[in-house]
Design an enzyme around this catalytic site. Structure first.
Site, PDB file in Angstrom:
ATOM      1  CD  GLN A  44      -2.913  -1.110   2.334  1.00 61.08           C
ATOM      2  OE1 GLN A  44      -2.627  -1.731   3.346  1.00 61.08           O
ATOM      3  NE2 GLN A  44      -4.025  -0.410   2.239  1.00 61.08           N
ATOM      4  CG  HIS A  64       0.375  -4.547 -13.283  1.00 64.42           C
ATOM      5  ND1 HIS A  64       1.636  -4.942 -12.881  1.00 64.42           N
ATOM      6  CD2 HIS A  64       0.222  -3.276 -12.843  1.00 64.42           C
ATOM      7  CE1 HIS A  64       2.216  -3.941 -12.222  1.00 64.42           C
ATOM      8  NE2 HIS A  64       1.382  -2.919 -12.190  1.00 64.42           N
ATOM      9  CG  ASP A  77       2.798  -0.200 -10.900  1.00 67.47           C
ATOM     10  OD1 ASP A  77       2.439  -1.247 -10.314  1.00 67.47           O
ATOM     11  OD2 ASP A  77       2.683  -0.040 -12.139  1.00 67.47           O
ATOM     12  NE  ARG A 102       0.282  -4.573  11.838  1.00 65.75           N
ATOM     13  CZ  ARG A 102      -0.765  -4.640  11.001  1.00 65.75           C
ATOM     14  NH1 ARG A 102      -1.518  -3.574  10.788  1.00 65.75           N
ATOM     15  NH2 ARG A 102      -1.055  -5.760  10.384  1.00 65.75           N
ATOM     16  CG  ASN A 192      -3.258  -7.268   8.088  1.00 64.32           C
ATOM     17  OD1 ASN A 192      -3.380  -6.699   9.173  1.00 64.32           O
ATOM     18  ND2 ASN A 192      -4.023  -6.986   7.036  1.00 64.32           N
ATOM     19  CD  GLU A 193      -7.631  -6.862   8.211  1.00 58.19           C
ATOM     20  OE1 GLU A 193      -7.931  -6.891   7.020  1.00 58.19           O
ATOM     21  OE2 GLU A 193      -7.903  -5.911   8.955  1.00 58.19           O
ATOM     22  CG  ASN A 335      -6.040  -4.991  11.864  1.00 56.94           C
ATOM     23  OD1 ASN A 335      -5.221  -4.686  12.713  1.00 56.94           O
ATOM     24  ND2 ASN A 335      -5.693  -5.392  10.642  1.00 56.94           N
ATOM     25  CE1 TYR A 337      -9.303  -1.598   9.929  1.00 53.50           C
ATOM     26  CE2 TYR A 337      -9.518   0.772   9.617  1.00 53.50           C
ATOM     27  CZ  TYR A 337      -8.751  -0.376   9.557  1.00 53.50           C
ATOM     28  OH  TYR A 337      -7.454  -0.299   9.153  1.00 53.50           O
TER      29      TYR A 337
HETATM   30  C1  GBH Z   1      -7.808  -3.280   6.812  1.00 54.67           C
HETATM   31  O1  GBH Z   1      -8.793  -4.290   6.713  1.00 54.67           O
HETATM   32  C2  GBH Z   1      -6.527  -3.686   6.097  1.00 54.67           C
HETATM   33  O2  GBH Z   1      -5.687  -4.434   6.950  1.00 54.67           O
HETATM   34  C3  GBH Z   1      -5.759  -2.503   5.563  1.00 54.67           C
HETATM   35  O3  GBH Z   1      -4.754  -2.948   4.699  1.00 54.67           O
HETATM   36  C4  GBH Z   1      -6.703  -1.558   4.869  1.00 54.67           C
HETATM   37  O4  GBH Z   1      -6.051  -0.481   4.289  1.00 54.67           O
HETATM   38  C5  GBH Z   1      -7.705  -1.086   5.909  1.00 54.67           C
HETATM   39  O5  GBH Z   1      -8.439  -2.177   6.334  1.00 54.67           O
HETATM   40  C6  GBH Z   1      -8.725  -0.093   5.368  1.00 54.67           C
HETATM   41  O6  GBH Z   1      -9.586  -0.717   4.463  1.00 54.67           O
HETATM   42  O7  GBH Z   1     -16.058  -4.772  -0.007  1.00 54.67           O
HETATM   43  O8  GBH Z   1     -15.286  -6.962  -0.682  1.00 54.67           O
HETATM   44  O9  GBH Z   1     -13.883  -5.058  -1.007  1.00 54.67           O
HETATM   45  C7  GBH Z   1     -10.034  -4.012   7.357  1.00 54.67           C
HETATM   46  C8  GBH Z   1     -11.091  -5.046   7.000  1.00 54.67           C
HETATM   47  C9  GBH Z   1     -11.921  -6.211   5.077  1.00 54.67           C
HETATM   48  C10 GBH Z   1     -12.478  -3.935   5.399  1.00 54.67           C
HETATM   49  C11 GBH Z   1     -12.271  -6.092   3.602  1.00 54.67           C
HETATM   50  C12 GBH Z   1     -12.842  -3.813   3.938  1.00 54.67           C
HETATM   51  C13 GBH Z   1     -13.577  -4.843   1.963  1.00 54.67           C
HETATM   52  C14 GBH Z   1     -14.298  -5.991   1.398  1.00 54.67           C
HETATM   53  N1  GBH Z   1     -11.464  -4.939   5.597  1.00 54.67           N
HETATM   54  N2  GBH Z   1     -13.286  -5.085   3.377  1.00 54.67           N
HETATM   55  S1  GBH Z   1     -14.910  -5.672  -0.203  1.00 54.67           S
END
Ligand code: GBH
Length: 503
Positions: A44, A64, A77, A102, A192-193, A335, A337
């Site tokens: 990212q 890509h 990229d 982190r 991660n996740e 994590n 949110y």
């Molecule tokens: C985090 O995941 C990630 O670890 C991090 O890299 C990311 O930048 C951050 O969230 C913010 O998004 O609608 O099918 O595309 C958090 C959990 C799981 C939330 C996947 C968003 C999108 C599923 N995420 N979800 S989809």
């Protein structure tokens, strides 16, 4: 008489605390030594996707493709150019008073093919330099080994995480990382996740590698990742902990869940089921040596009803169960949110993790929105999930590895909504720690920088620094939220001040 009065005031005080603490803002400090900082991930932010011998990752391949699977047809990229900006990024952290940072290692930058027979010295050098800079500035590195950017070669060779062939490749990569950086890195996380990797990457195919096999593959993927984590833990214990010390955990994402009807026992049960399918699926095997009973029961029964000869959820054999039941995590990364409402009304669709749970989730329209469709602001959920983790896993140590809020690409640095989000969420964390006794040892906000937001590209911004993605130099500007967090970090909490409170 005096002691009676004291008792009276104590009781009165306690009732007051219980009654008011849900809504009232709490002033106070976190325990001394509480870790504060920000998070990022390699794909990212780093950019430099084919510089200095880096190999191709599944996210390079995925972004890509034509047509692009990314909302704004962008890719990582260049991203934030962090590969060339270690000094600047560390300075930003220092300016914020962060004590922790982190980041994740790009596996393909260190091992272009993913295998240890070809080590890219330049990749090691980049992380060496970053780690040394952090330490020189009094910032502790927290390193994630896998934040989704699998070397493409390993995907091609094994089929990726649904295949147990992946296990030795991961363990060898982890061993290399521990041997190169373990003298200075004392906090490690493996994955991660894993939920996102398995459900979104190998189930829905919306994230790399774009595999759409929703019924069984995500469970296989989870199973492999859990085994890879466990073997890595054993190797860390045997070969590195005696020499370097340090802790090894895993990062699990979980929202909080609220019963659609709190008076309906079916909805209330569905909340616990949702938590066990989302968080317990990954934490339970690593803490207790088995999948949560409720997950086992539901997936086994569904699989049987589908006429299958075995469950879609794999089983750990006796040797594995014994090995895992000793516990193979030193802490859980969290994590967090957002929050979902849960009702016991089953979701329709093909057999999968989604339908296995016999419930449906949705968000309340009254909850404030962010720029991400899935993210609404429910600060009290943070306190609830921390309490649930405390009660479910015997007050295990928790490090908050991500928490944050998104706005749109045209938002500027007056990010009041993000300030408010951080303020309310961290205040709920303060209540969880100081009132409820949750064993949280640190907090890493997401994210230090606006960055490449996976399938959403650059349309959603999570950073406390605004990044100019049209500027070839990717200049960074602190947002108001960076100043807010600086105050929080340096006060180690919320000080009740007489002078005008800026936030
Ligand atoms: C985090 O995941 C990630 O670890 C991090 O890299 C990311 O930048 C951050 O969230 C913010 O998004 O609608 O099918 O595309 C958090 C959990 C799981 C939330 C996947 C968003 C999108 C599923 N995420 N979800 S989809």
């Amino acid at each position: 008489m005096r002691s009676q009065a004291r008792l009276f005031f104590l009781l009165f005080g306690l009732i007051g605390l219980v009654k008011c603490d849900e809504d009232e803002f709490l002033y106070g400090k976190f325990p001394p030594g509480f870790k504060w900082g920000l998070s990022v991930a390699s794909y990212q932010t780093e950019g430099a996707y084919q510089e200095d011998g880096k190999g191709v990752s599944i996210w390079d391949t995925f972004t890509h493709q034509t047509p692009s699977p990314i909302l704004d047809e962008s890719n990582g990229d260049i991203a934030c150019l962090s590969y060339h900006k270690s000094e600047e990024d560390v300075q930003l952290l220092k300016n914020m008073g962060a004590t922790t940072y982190r980041f994740s290692l790009s596996w393909a930058r260190i091992l272009p093919n993913g295998t240890v027979d070809n080590i890219n010295a330049k990749g090691i050098e980049y992380y060496d330099k970053l780690i040394n800079l952090l330490i020189k500035n009094g910032i502790e590195p927290v390193v994630t080994l896998y934040h989704w950017d699998l070397p493409q070669h390993l995907q091609d060779l094994t089929g990726g995480w649904p295949s147990e062939e992946m296990i030795p490749y991961f363990v060898q990569y982890a061993e290399l990382a521990f041997s190169k950086f373990g003298d200075r890195v004392k906090t490690w996380t493996t994955f991660n996740e894993a939920w996102v990797v398995c459900l979104i990457g190998y189930g829905e195919g919306v994230f790399a590698p774009g595999i759409k096999e929703i019924s069984e593959t995500p469970y296989k993927c989870a199973h492999t990742i859990l085994k890879a984590h466990a073997q890595t833990y054993r190797m860390f214990d045997e070969k590195f902990r005696p020499k370097f010390g340090g802790k090894l955990g895993i990062v699990i994402d979980s929202g909080w869940y609220i019963a659609a009807d709190e008076n309906d026992p079916k909805d209330v049960d569905a909340v616990e089921r949702a938590l066990q399918f989302k968080h317990g699926l990954f934490a339970s095997p690593l803490v207790f040596g088995k999948y949560p009973d409720i997950v086992r029961k539901y997936v086994d029964e569904k699989s049987q009803n589908e006429g299958r000869s075995s469950s879609r959820l794999p089983t750990f054999d006796e040797e594995w169960s014994t090995f895992l039941s000793g516990g193979v995590v030193d802490f859980l990364g969290l994590n967090h949110y957002t929050t979902q409402m849960v009702s016991a009304k089953p979701t329709r669709g093909p057999p999968s993790w989604y339908t296995d749970q016999d419930l449906s989730t949705y968000q309340d329209d009254a909850w404030p929105k962010s720029a991400s469709s899935w993210l609404r602001v429910v600060p009290s959920g943070f306190r609830h999930i921390l309490n649930w983790i405390k009660n479910t896993y015997g007050n295990i140590e928790v490090l908050v590895t991500e928490n944050g809020f998104s706005d749109t690409a045209d938002a500027d640095w007056n990010d009041d909504d993000r300030v408010n989000y951080f303020k309310q969420y961290t205040n709920n964390m303060l209540k969880a720690v100081t009132i409820d006794g949750c064993n949280v040892t640190g907090y890493l906000g997401w994210s230090l920088l606006d960055n490449f937001e996976w399938a959403s590209g650059y349309t959603e911004r999570f950073g406390v620094h605004w990044v100019n993605f049209s500027d070839p130099d990717r200049t960074r500007t602190p947002k108001k939220s960076a100043a807010f967090l600086k105050e929080l970090f340096t006060n180690n909490g919320f000080a009740k001040v007489d002078k005008k409170d800026e936030f």
